[in-house]
Design an enzyme around this catalytic site. Structure first.
Site, PDB file in Angstrom:
ATOM      1  N   HIS A 140       0.827  -1.222   0.000  1.00 22.31           N
ATOM      2  CA  HIS A 140       0.000   0.000   0.000  1.00 22.31           C
ATOM      3  C   HIS A 140       0.855   1.264   0.000  1.00 22.31           C
ATOM      4  O   HIS A 140       0.452   2.308   0.520  1.00 22.31           O
ATOM      5  CB  HIS A 140      -0.968   0.014   1.190  1.00 22.31           C
ATOM      6  CG  HIS A 140      -1.934  -1.125   1.202  1.00 22.31           C
ATOM      7  ND1 HIS A 140      -3.076  -1.130   0.436  1.00 22.31           N
ATOM      8  CD2 HIS A 140      -1.917  -2.308   1.857  1.00 22.31           C
ATOM      9  CE1 HIS A 140      -3.727  -2.266   0.630  1.00 22.31           C
ATOM     10  NE2 HIS A 140      -3.047  -3.003   1.476  1.00 22.31           N
ATOM     11  N   ARG A 176      -7.715   6.828   3.180  1.00 22.96           N
ATOM     12  CA  ARG A 176      -6.579   6.632   2.270  1.00 22.96           C
ATOM     13  C   ARG A 176      -6.873   5.452   1.358  1.00 22.96           C
ATOM     14  O   ARG A 176      -7.160   4.349   1.824  1.00 22.96           O
ATOM     15  CB  ARG A 176      -5.281   6.380   3.042  1.00 22.96           C
ATOM     16  CG  ARG A 176      -4.041   6.337   2.137  1.00 22.96           C
ATOM     17  CD  ARG A 176      -2.766   6.180   2.965  1.00 22.96           C
ATOM     18  NE  ARG A 176      -1.576   6.285   2.138  1.00 22.96           N
ATOM     19  CZ  ARG A 176      -0.997   5.262   1.504  1.00 22.96           C
ATOM     20  NH1 ARG A 176      -1.502   4.035   1.610  1.00 22.96           N
ATOM     21  NH2 ARG A 176       0.091   5.448   0.772  1.00 22.96           N
ATOM     22  N   ASN A 212     -10.252  -3.331   2.002  1.00 27.15           N
ATOM     23  CA  ASN A 212      -9.882  -3.361   0.589  1.00 27.15           C
ATOM     24  C   ASN A 212     -11.114  -3.141  -0.277  1.00 27.15           C
ATOM     25  O   ASN A 212     -12.243  -3.103   0.215  1.00 27.15           O
ATOM     26  CB  ASN A 212      -9.242  -4.714   0.218  1.00 27.15           C
ATOM     27  CG  ASN A 212      -7.856  -4.890   0.792  1.00 27.15           C
ATOM     28  OD1 ASN A 212      -7.127  -3.928   1.012  1.00 27.15           O
ATOM     29  ND2 ASN A 212      -7.478  -6.132   1.051  1.00 27.15           N
ATOM     30  N   PHE A 225       1.163 -14.224   5.198  1.00 26.04           N
ATOM     31  CA  PHE A 225       1.206 -12.893   4.598  1.00 26.04           C
ATOM     32  C   PHE A 225       2.579 -12.570   3.998  1.00 26.04           C
ATOM     33  O   PHE A 225       2.662 -12.066   2.868  1.00 26.04           O
ATOM     34  CB  PHE A 225       0.796 -11.827   5.614  1.00 26.04           C
ATOM     35  CG  PHE A 225       0.505 -10.501   4.984  1.00 26.04           C
ATOM     36  CD1 PHE A 225      -0.658 -10.296   4.256  1.00 26.04           C
ATOM     37  CD2 PHE A 225       1.407  -9.451   5.079  1.00 26.04           C
ATOM     38  CE1 PHE A 225      -0.918  -9.074   3.651  1.00 26.04           C
ATOM     39  CE2 PHE A 225       1.153  -8.227   4.475  1.00 26.04           C
ATOM     40  CZ  PHE A 225      -0.016  -8.045   3.765  1.00 26.04           C
ATOM     41  N   HIS A 404      -4.295   0.975  12.116  1.00 26.36           N
ATOM     42  CA  HIS A 404      -4.090  -0.257  12.893  1.00 26.36           C
ATOM     43  C   HIS A 404      -5.458  -0.882  13.145  1.00 26.36           C
ATOM     44  O   HIS A 404      -6.369  -0.211  13.653  1.00 26.36           O
ATOM     45  CB  HIS A 404      -3.394   0.080  14.212  1.00 26.36           C
ATOM     46  CG  HIS A 404      -3.238  -1.083  15.148  1.00 26.36           C
ATOM     47  ND1 HIS A 404      -3.003  -2.367  14.722  1.00 26.36           N
ATOM     48  CD2 HIS A 404      -3.289  -1.154  16.516  1.00 26.36           C
ATOM     49  CE1 HIS A 404      -2.916  -3.178  15.767  1.00 26.36           C
ATOM     50  NE2 HIS A 404      -3.086  -2.460  16.859  1.00 26.36           N
ATOM     51  N   ARG A 423      -2.896  -9.583  11.737  1.00 28.05           N
ATOM     52  CA  ARG A 423      -2.850  -8.145  11.445  1.00 28.05           C
ATOM     53  C   ARG A 423      -2.811  -7.334  12.739  1.00 28.05           C
ATOM     54  O   ARG A 423      -2.167  -6.279  12.804  1.00 28.05           O
ATOM     55  CB  ARG A 423      -4.065  -7.734  10.608  1.00 28.05           C
ATOM     56  CG  ARG A 423      -4.082  -8.319   9.207  1.00 28.05           C
ATOM     57  CD  ARG A 423      -5.331  -7.892   8.450  1.00 28.05           C
ATOM     58  NE  ARG A 423      -5.275  -6.495   8.044  1.00 28.05           N
ATOM     59  CZ  ARG A 423      -6.337  -5.802   7.613  1.00 28.05           C
ATOM     60  NH1 ARG A 423      -7.530  -6.378   7.553  1.00 28.05           N
ATOM     61  NH2 ARG A 423      -6.205  -4.543   7.254  1.00 28.05           N
ATOM     62  N   TYR A 427       0.577  -4.496  12.548  1.00 34.36           N
ATOM     63  CA  TYR A 427       0.496  -3.075  12.196  1.00 34.36           C
ATOM     64  C   TYR A 427       1.385  -2.190  13.058  1.00 34.36           C
ATOM     65  O   TYR A 427       1.987  -1.231  12.577  1.00 34.36           O
ATOM     66  CB  TYR A 427      -0.951  -2.596  12.254  1.00 34.36           C
ATOM     67  CG  TYR A 427      -1.728  -2.879  10.988  1.00 34.36           C
ATOM     68  CD1 TYR A 427      -2.105  -1.863  10.126  1.00 34.36           C
ATOM     69  CD2 TYR A 427      -2.065  -4.185  10.636  1.00 34.36           C
ATOM     70  CE1 TYR A 427      -2.799  -2.123   8.960  1.00 34.36           C
ATOM     71  CE2 TYR A 427      -2.761  -4.460   9.472  1.00 34.36           C
ATOM     72  CZ  TYR A 427      -3.119  -3.431   8.640  1.00 34.36           C
ATOM     73  OH  TYR A 427      -3.804  -3.698   7.478  1.00 34.36           O
ATOM     74  N   ARG A 434       8.386   2.586  10.230  1.00 37.46           N
ATOM     75  CA  ARG A 434       8.267   3.746   9.349  1.00 37.46           C
ATOM     76  C   ARG A 434       8.599   5.045  10.069  1.00 37.46           C
ATOM     77  O   ARG A 434       9.196   5.951   9.498  1.00 37.46           O
ATOM     78  CB  ARG A 434       6.844   3.835   8.768  1.00 37.46           C
ATOM     79  CG  ARG A 434       6.492   2.676   7.848  1.00 37.46           C
ATOM     80  CD  ARG A 434       5.199   2.941   7.095  1.00 37.46           C
ATOM     81  NE  ARG A 434       5.370   4.020   6.155  1.00 37.46           N
ATOM     82  CZ  ARG A 434       4.606   5.108   6.109  1.00 37.46           C
ATOM     83  NH1 ARG A 434       3.613   5.257   6.946  1.00 37.46           N
ATOM     84  NH2 ARG A 434       4.822   6.033   5.210  1.00 37.46           N
TER      85      ARG A 434
END
Length: 762
Positions: A140, A176, A212, A225, A404, A423, A427, A434
């Site tokens: 993403h 987003r 999604n 994943f 998250h 997940r 997250y 990042r």
């Protein structure tokens, strides 16, 4: 006698007439200024021709731009205006506010001497530049976001205690949209799954619905994943291909790991190449658990339904746009918001009894590769989201927003879906990588709109200034604060009974059917949509190098549908294998999955108007105004820029291409312009009747081939006739009355495409 009666001579009358004409032009210009401008202006006011030299304060944001709510790091509201969050003052300064007289030259020992080490301004400027980038998202990475508001309908009150779903409650949101596979610099219109992530800034804490544009996923367990992402990403030796699944590693994985076949079918359908973010459905993918005020629970799946309907590009359009306008989707979103065509989605839920089995009509609700057809569990609308403001700063908002799935308000809880469980773990690691700090929630776009008293302290980028002496519980030094909340306001981890079982690395038997729902999807498509799926599989597998990978995927297709397999095999030049003994259920088709057959609003669509500067321009302005009045954007296309008949030209034959427009109006039959030569414009090499500019021929032939609505009047009818486009053909509006032609064009556009044209070609 008549001349003398008004006291004016012929010359005076002539002057008065000219004055009236001039006044009329002024009035026309004033009226044009009242019209919505064509979106895309880079700044909030037009620039001057010469470089400005008179100091002034920074320009305000554009009217279409929003910004994160002005909150403290701990969630308190402030009275700080949006402008105060950006740059201040009329003069260039250092990062510490010292004014600078020069930023064009480093400090040197003489004009030709070496740069001096003491140049602290050079050091600061280059240092900051060297550190401007943060790691992009692993998946993403390519995305675009916008601000908006969500209004609850109150329809979920019996099922969920979350206050933001209450009737009339308005909650700020940031959304987003993104592709999954490509890097930040990849194109928008690749064939891929799209992310649809929504951050609700609720009064009870932030809720992130991270979904999604497809309701199912490639894998059933989050431990897989890394495997699916490694397989789908570019090959690690050459870092190609970028942002696409048409390569060996992807098809090697999904043909071996057949639980991916259902999602792959969605990806190969038109859903994999949406027309716009504004015409995408969104799905929460997983099953969630809602809790009402009495503590009763319900299992649900979340759906976003676009008010404009679900529409897609053709594969050829997508390929062309990747080169012509790789920013097509983000430009479409931002231009629509700037033009006031605010995108809207209804949030809906499919509700299921919370039984110990957690199944519905034989479908395991914990399997993320399965969906529940709307025909057996209708989607109930529970609120409306409107996106009404673009970012002021892309990095600060779209790039730094951090989602998250564990950001949950009271009334919404997770289930045991093994992909969702992973997940929840993943997250936070992603955000730590990042942003380099656990304090990512204090970045303005991520700040909650609820009071924060979390006892979390210090760390990189700490922006709060916490008072007190006791960030622990229990304490007496801070008066006992913070206190535990009561069950009526606190988040509740639903006390679901955990089954007594042995620790195993296994999947339940209900996860074993990998093909039935893929067959359901295939058989729910219309003939034209099935043809697009066949072409997609044939293209993707045709880009693979290894023959074994192609043959293995054909086996999977044979288990889904023999005709699908046979058609793809024909395109690959391979024999179609017989299906193996895998039992595939024959499920009823779900018409709700098809994009064909309904009419939708046209808000924010783009209509190209081809004009002939040397021809009859009557009707052009009326058509343009009608498009504006319908909430769409008209773009006038002519041989050269400037104005034609008092109308501003937005595109020339050199710069225009059919994929930019949802429909085309032809107001003339322009002859080849002076620049219509292949040396100047390669599009001039298109076949031409000789009488028409070859770029116009190409534009109209592409619009026809992509089944777009086309309309014409006057000489424009002759232009279409020369190309064999007649009034009795689907999606064509011809006539002498401009208003009638435009009305017919709008009606055809509501269907998105003239689907019958595809049938003729097939």
């Amino acid at each position: 006698m008549a001349e003398k009666s008004d006291g004016l001579t012929g010359a005076a009358k002539s002057m008065t007439s000219k004055a009236a004409q001039a006044a009329g032009k002024v009035a026309d210009k004033a009226e044009k200024l009242m019209e919505p401008p064509v979106p895309g202006a880079p700044g909030s006011e037009p620039p001057s021709l010469e470089e400005p030299t008179e100091p002034r304060e920074p320009l305000p944001p554009k009217p279409d731009q929003g910004a994160p709510d002005r909150r403290t790091p701990t969630g308190a509201d402030t009275d700080v205006p949006a402008e105060a969050m950006g740059q201040q003052g009329a003069y260039l300064t250092t990062a510490q506010g010292a004014r600078l007289r020069d930023t064009d030259h480093s400090l040197k020992a003489g004009p030709r001497g070496p740069t001096l080490l003491q140049d602290h301004h050079l050091r600061e400027k280059v240092m900051h530049f060297d550190h401007e980038r943060i790691p992009e998202r692993v998946v993403h990475a390519r995305g675009a976001g916008a601000h908006g508001v969500f209004e609850g309908y109150g329809a979920a009150d019996d099922l969920c205690r979350a206050a933001f779903l209450g009737k009339g409650v308005e909650t700020p949101v940031f959304v987003r949209f993104s592709t999954v596979l490509g890097s930040r610099g990849s194109a928008d219109t690749v064939r891929d799954t799209r992310g649809f992530a929504t951050k609700f800034y609720t009064a009870e804490g932030t809720f992130d619905l991270v979904g999604n544009n497809m309701p199912v996923f490639f894998i059933q367990d989050g431990i897989k994943f890394p495997d699916i992402v490694h397989a789908a990403k570019p090959h690690p030796d050459r870092e190609i291909p970028q942002a696409q699944s048409a390569h060996d590693t992807f098809w090697d994985f999904v043909s071996l790991h057949t639980e991916a076949q259902h999602h792959t079918m969605w990806n190969m359908s038109d859903r994999g190449i949406p027309r716009s973010y504004r015409t995408m459905e969104g799905f929460g993918v997983h099953t969630f658990r809602l809790v009402n005020a009495e503590g009763a629970t319900t299992l649900v799946k979340f759906h976003w339904k676009p008010r404009l309907g679900v529409h897609s590009l053709t594969w050829e359009e997508a390929q062309m746009l990747n080169g012509i306008d790789p920013d097509f989707h983000r430009r479409d979103l931002y231009d629509a918001i700037e033009a006031g065509a605010f995108p809207q989605w209804e949030l809906g839920i499919q509700a299921f009894p919370d039984t110990p089995e957690q199944t519905f009509e034989g479908i395991d609700l914990l399997d993320p590769t399965k969906f529940v057809p709307e025909e057996i569990a209708p989607v109930q609308p529970i609120g409306l989201m409107t996106l009404n403001a673009n970012p002021t700063n892309f990095f600060a908002e779209s790039e730094q927003v951090a989602f998250h799935v564990g950001h949950l308000p009271p009334g919404i809880d997770v289930t045991d879906d093994p992909l969702l469980q992973a997940r929840l773990f993943s997250y936070l690691d992603t955000q730590l990588n990042r942003f380099g700090s656990a304090n990512f929630g204090q970045i303005p776009i991520n700040r909650p709109h609820a009071p924060v008293n979390d006892m979390l302290r210090d760390g990189y980028m700490q922006q709060g200034v916490h008072a007190g002496a006791a960030p622990y519980r229990p304490n007496s030094l801070d008066g006992g604060c913070p206190f535990h909340a009561g069950t009526d306001t606190a988040f509740l981890d639903v006390p679901v009974q955990v089954p007594a079982a042995s620790k195993v690395r296994e999947a339940p038997a209900s996860f074993a059917d990998h093909f039935s729902q893929a067959r359901l999807f295939w058989r729910s498509m219309t003939t034209v949509e099935q043809e697009h799926i066949v072409r997609a599989y044939t293209f993707e597998l045709g880009k693979c190098y290894e023959q074994a990978v192609k043959e293995r995927q054909l086996r999977a297709l044979a288990a889904i549908d023999a005709d699908l397999c046979a058609q793809v095999a024909l395109g690959l030049g391979l024999p179609a294998p017989a299906p193996d003994a895998t039992e595939v259920l024959d499920m009823d088709p779900s018409p709700a999955l098809s994009q064909v057959g309904r009419s939708w609003p046209l808000d924010g669509r783009t209509v190209g108007i081809v004009v002939d500067a040397d021809g009859d321009l009557e009707g052009v302005d009326a058509a343009r105004r009608a498009v504006l009045a319908a909430g769409m954007v008209p773009l006038v296309i002519a041989a050269r820029g400037g104005e034609v008949g008092g109308t501003t030209v937005q595109r020339t034959f050199l710069t225009a291409r059919s994929v930019e427009y949802d429909a085309v109006l032809v107001a003339g039959a322009p002859a080849p312009a002076p620049d219509a030569m292949p040396l100047r414009d390669a599009k001039s090499g298109a076949d031409s009747t000789g009488a028409l500019d070859p770029r116009v021929v190409l534009l109209l032939s592409e619009a026809w081939r992509h089944a777009k609505a086309i309309g014409a009047w006057g000489a424009g009818r002759e232009a279409l006739g020369a190309l064999g486009i007649e009034a009795d053909q689907p999606g064509v509006a011809l006539g002498d009355d401009v208003d009638a032609v435009v009305a017919d064009l709008f009606e055809a556009m509501g269907l998105h495409r003239a689907w019958e044209r595809f049938m003729v070609e097939a």
